[in-house]
Design an enzyme around this catalytic site. Structure first.
Site, PDB file in Angstrom:
ATOM      1  N   ARG A 260      -6.750  10.081   3.512  1.00 55.04           N
ATOM      2  CA  ARG A 260      -7.273  10.555   4.802  1.00 55.04           C
ATOM      3  C   ARG A 260      -8.202   9.524   5.435  1.00 55.04           C
ATOM      4  O   ARG A 260      -8.332   9.464   6.654  1.00 55.04           O
ATOM      5  CB  ARG A 260      -7.948  11.914   4.661  1.00 55.04           C
ATOM      6  CG  ARG A 260      -8.976  12.068   3.583  1.00 55.04           C
ATOM      7  CD  ARG A 260      -9.247  13.567   3.373  1.00 55.04           C
ATOM      8  NE  ARG A 260      -9.941  13.826   2.131  1.00 55.04           N
ATOM      9  CZ  ARG A 260     -11.204  14.237   2.077  1.00 55.04           C
ATOM     10  NH1 ARG A 260     -11.888  14.434   3.193  1.00 55.04           N
ATOM     11  NH2 ARG A 260     -11.776  14.477   0.926  1.00 55.04           N
TER      12      ARG A 260
ATOM     13  N   ASP B  31      -6.847  17.643  -2.730  1.00 52.52           N
ATOM     14  CA  ASP B  31      -7.465  18.525  -1.750  1.00 52.52           C
ATOM     15  C   ASP B  31      -6.618  19.783  -1.558  1.00 52.52           C
ATOM     16  O   ASP B  31      -5.393  19.752  -1.752  1.00 52.52           O
ATOM     17  CB  ASP B  31      -7.619  17.806  -0.406  1.00 52.52           C
ATOM     18  CG  ASP B  31      -8.634  16.679  -0.475  1.00 52.52           C
ATOM     19  OD1 ASP B  31      -9.561  16.767  -1.299  1.00 52.52           O
ATOM     20  OD2 ASP B  31      -8.497  15.707   0.299  1.00 52.52           O
TER      21      ASP B  31
ATOM     22  N   ASP C  24      -8.979  15.367   7.877  1.00 57.10           N
ATOM     23  CA  ASP C  24      -7.682  15.987   7.602  1.00 57.10           C
ATOM     24  C   ASP C  24      -7.591  17.311   8.353  1.00 57.10           C
ATOM     25  O   ASP C  24      -8.470  17.648   9.166  1.00 57.10           O
ATOM     26  CB  ASP C  24      -7.441  16.156   6.097  1.00 57.10           C
ATOM     27  CG  ASP C  24      -8.458  17.074   5.420  1.00 57.10           C
ATOM     28  OD1 ASP C  24      -9.158  17.842   6.115  1.00 57.10           O
ATOM     29  OD2 ASP C  24      -8.545  17.031   4.173  1.00 57.10           O
TER      30      ASP C  24
ATOM     31  N   TYR D 204       1.782   8.519  -2.488  1.00 56.65           N
ATOM     32  CA  TYR D 204       1.670   9.673  -1.592  1.00 56.65           C
ATOM     33  C   TYR D 204       2.668   9.551  -0.441  1.00 56.65           C
ATOM     34  O   TYR D 204       2.963   8.449   0.033  1.00 56.65           O
ATOM     35  CB  TYR D 204       0.271   9.750  -0.978  1.00 56.65           C
ATOM     36  CG  TYR D 204      -0.856   9.984  -1.951  1.00 56.65           C
ATOM     37  CD1 TYR D 204      -1.298  11.272  -2.243  1.00 56.65           C
ATOM     38  CD2 TYR D 204      -1.494   8.906  -2.563  1.00 56.65           C
ATOM     39  CE1 TYR D 204      -2.348  11.481  -3.120  1.00 56.65           C
ATOM     40  CE2 TYR D 204      -2.544   9.108  -3.442  1.00 56.65           C
ATOM     41  CZ  TYR D 204      -2.963  10.397  -3.726  1.00 56.65           C
ATOM     42  OH  TYR D 204      -3.996  10.598  -4.598  1.00 56.65           O
TER      43      TYR D 204
END
Length: 305
Positions: free
Chosen positions: A186, A43, A85, A71
């Protein structure tokens, strides 16, 4: 290979605010080739590892897309956003009493419940296709999109730090996540907030690993794209991290590239795919057939054909 165009894989450290397609466009200019693709979207707000294939390296991207990923993320408890997000403004807020009731222990319990094999509903504002159209496009057109849950594997969900700012209306939780392909971090933020009754969304996301590729290998895209192009990871090196490897001599390599079958007792079980390497060159991705016979499926050493 006689082709002078770049052939291989490049690991980039994607900057915040740039789309994955934007990275592809910049790499095309930097490396002087049109044939560039990436192995999994990040993203715009996210940073970190984005794996790109150049030239015949694009043929390996399908194998890279399905690998596990790691992550680092910051989850903000206390509010939700339409995109789950920080790319959209909060539109739902926790009751002050509910947020004040959240503890280290309740957060840990919520994280534990989201660890392992779970059914996750992806964020509606995502690139998943619904009847041929991207889900995010349907949401932006005003549709109420409900995506089906998908089984994902969260092999590690570790809390690194918790910062309580209840008076300001939020609690920030830094986490590390190891997960299967197709996981939406997310959505983990959203679901953690929901389980605690206080809403949640992601405020920071950095991908540190994609399969065997990590930030130690990543290059930073320069502002001046006329600077020297970076060295690529070779096709053979990449393929050997993704598939079992069979080494062949030059004559066997040429036979495979001419569509012939090559018998070998060096290959894994029938029906599997292998990377066929000759010297330091990736010859092909081949299928192992009955009797250990190799049949090329995807050719790389096209100059031998």
């Amino acid at each position: 290979m006689n082709d002078s165009a770049p052939q291989g894989v490049l690991v980039c450290d994607k900057p915040q605010g740039l789309t994955s397609h934007g990275v592809v466009s910049r790499i095309r200019r930097w490396c002087g080739t049109r044939k560039v693709g990436h192995a999994g979207t990040l993203d715009p707000m996210a940073t970190g590892v984005l794996v790109l294939g150049l030239g015949r390296g694009t043929k390996l991207l399908g194998y890279i897309t399905g690998v596990s990923k790691t992550y680092l993320a910051t989850i903000r408890l206390g509010s939700a956003t339409p995109t789950d997000d920080a790319d959209s403004e909060p539109d739902l807020f926790a009751e002050p009493a509910a947020l004040a009731a959240v503890t280290d222990e309740s957060i840990a319990q919520g994280v534990l419940a989201l660890t392992g094999s779970i059914d996750q509903v992806p964020s509606a504002v995502s690139a998943i296709k619904v009847n041929g159209q991207r889900s995010y496009a349907r949401v932006r057109a005003g549709e109420d999109v409900e995506l089906k849950a998908r089984r994902v594997e969260i092999s590690n969900f570790t809390i690194l730090d918790i910062r309580f700012s209840v008076a300001e209306g939020h609690i920030d939780v830094d986490v590390e996540v190891d997960c299967s392909s197709g996981t939406y971090v997310r959505a983990l933020a959203r679901d953690l907030g929901t389980s605690l009754g206080v809403h949640g969304h992601l405020t920071a996301l950095r991908r540190t690993r994609v399969g065997a590729f990590d930030l130690d290998q990543a290059v930073t895209i320069p502002e001046d794209l006329d600077t020297g192009a970076p060295a690529l990871i070779s096709l053979a090196e990449v393929a050997q991290t993704l598939l079992p490897t069979v080494h062949v001599d030059s004559e066997e390599a040429k036979a495979l590239m001419q569509g012939k079958r090559v018998s070998t007792d060096r290959s894994p079980e029938q029906g599997s795919e292998v990377a066929v390497v000759s010297g330091d060159e990736l010859v092909s991705i081949a299928e192992v057939r009955a009797g250990g016979v190799l049949k090329s499926q995807t050719a790389f050493a096209i100059d031998l054909a």
